[in-house]
Design a protein around this motif. Sequence first.
Motif, PDB file in Angstrom:
ATOM      1  N   MET A 160       5.914 -16.813 -38.401  1.00 16.10           N
ATOM      2  CA  MET A 160       5.870 -15.523 -37.644  1.00 16.10           C
ATOM      3  C   MET A 160       5.254 -14.364 -38.265  1.00 16.10           C
ATOM      4  O   MET A 160       5.671 -14.482 -39.687  1.00 16.10           O
ATOM      5  CB  MET A 160       7.229 -15.034 -37.044  1.00 16.10           C
ATOM      6  N   THR A 161       4.402 -13.507 -38.097  1.00 12.48           N
ATOM      7  CA  THR A 161       4.265 -12.569 -38.729  1.00 12.48           C
ATOM      8  C   THR A 161       4.871 -11.013 -38.401  1.00 12.48           C
ATOM      9  O   THR A 161       4.834 -10.953 -37.173  1.00 12.48           O
ATOM     10  CB  THR A 161       2.529 -12.142 -38.809  1.00 12.48           C
ATOM     11  N   VAL A 162       5.644 -10.659 -39.105  1.00 15.57           N
ATOM     12  CA  VAL A 162       6.498  -9.374 -38.785  1.00 15.57           C
ATOM     13  C   VAL A 162       5.671  -8.380 -38.495  1.00 15.57           C
ATOM     14  O   VAL A 162       4.548  -7.832 -38.977  1.00 15.57           O
ATOM     15  CB  VAL A 162       7.286  -8.882 -39.852  1.00 15.57           C
ATOM     16  N   ARG A 163       5.538  -7.539 -37.247  1.00 16.19           N
ATOM     17  CA  ARG A 163       4.875  -6.440 -36.710  1.00 16.19           C
ATOM     18  C   ARG A 163       5.783  -5.229 -36.611  1.00 16.19           C
ATOM     19  O   ARG A 163       6.877  -5.608 -35.765  1.00 16.19           O
ATOM     20  CB  ARG A 163       4.141  -6.795 -35.248  1.00 16.19           C
TER      21      ARG A 163
END
Length: 93
Positions: A87-90
């Motif tokens: 997951m890429t934190v946005r």
Amino acid sequence: MLDGRAIGMGRIIGDGGTAFQIVDIALEPEHHGKGLGKAIMSALAERLRTHAPEGAYVSLIADGDTRHLYAKYGFDPAMPASIGMAMTVRKSP
């Protein structure tokens, strides 16, 4: 180390029990192809053999062709029982 500076590293994290993950193996690009990644992986594998308990579970995420390197140290694909996820934190605007 080369001339007193680190050019590569490897890192294992664990839960204090029987689960471990190799989370980092990094090497400066100009030193790829010289056997240093294998040396780092050998050191990590030896560390696990000497300090992890019998039956410990060790996982990692293999990027691209690195799976061939890890296979030499006894790692097998975990699929279909497990899959790697990310997951890429946005941040919200």
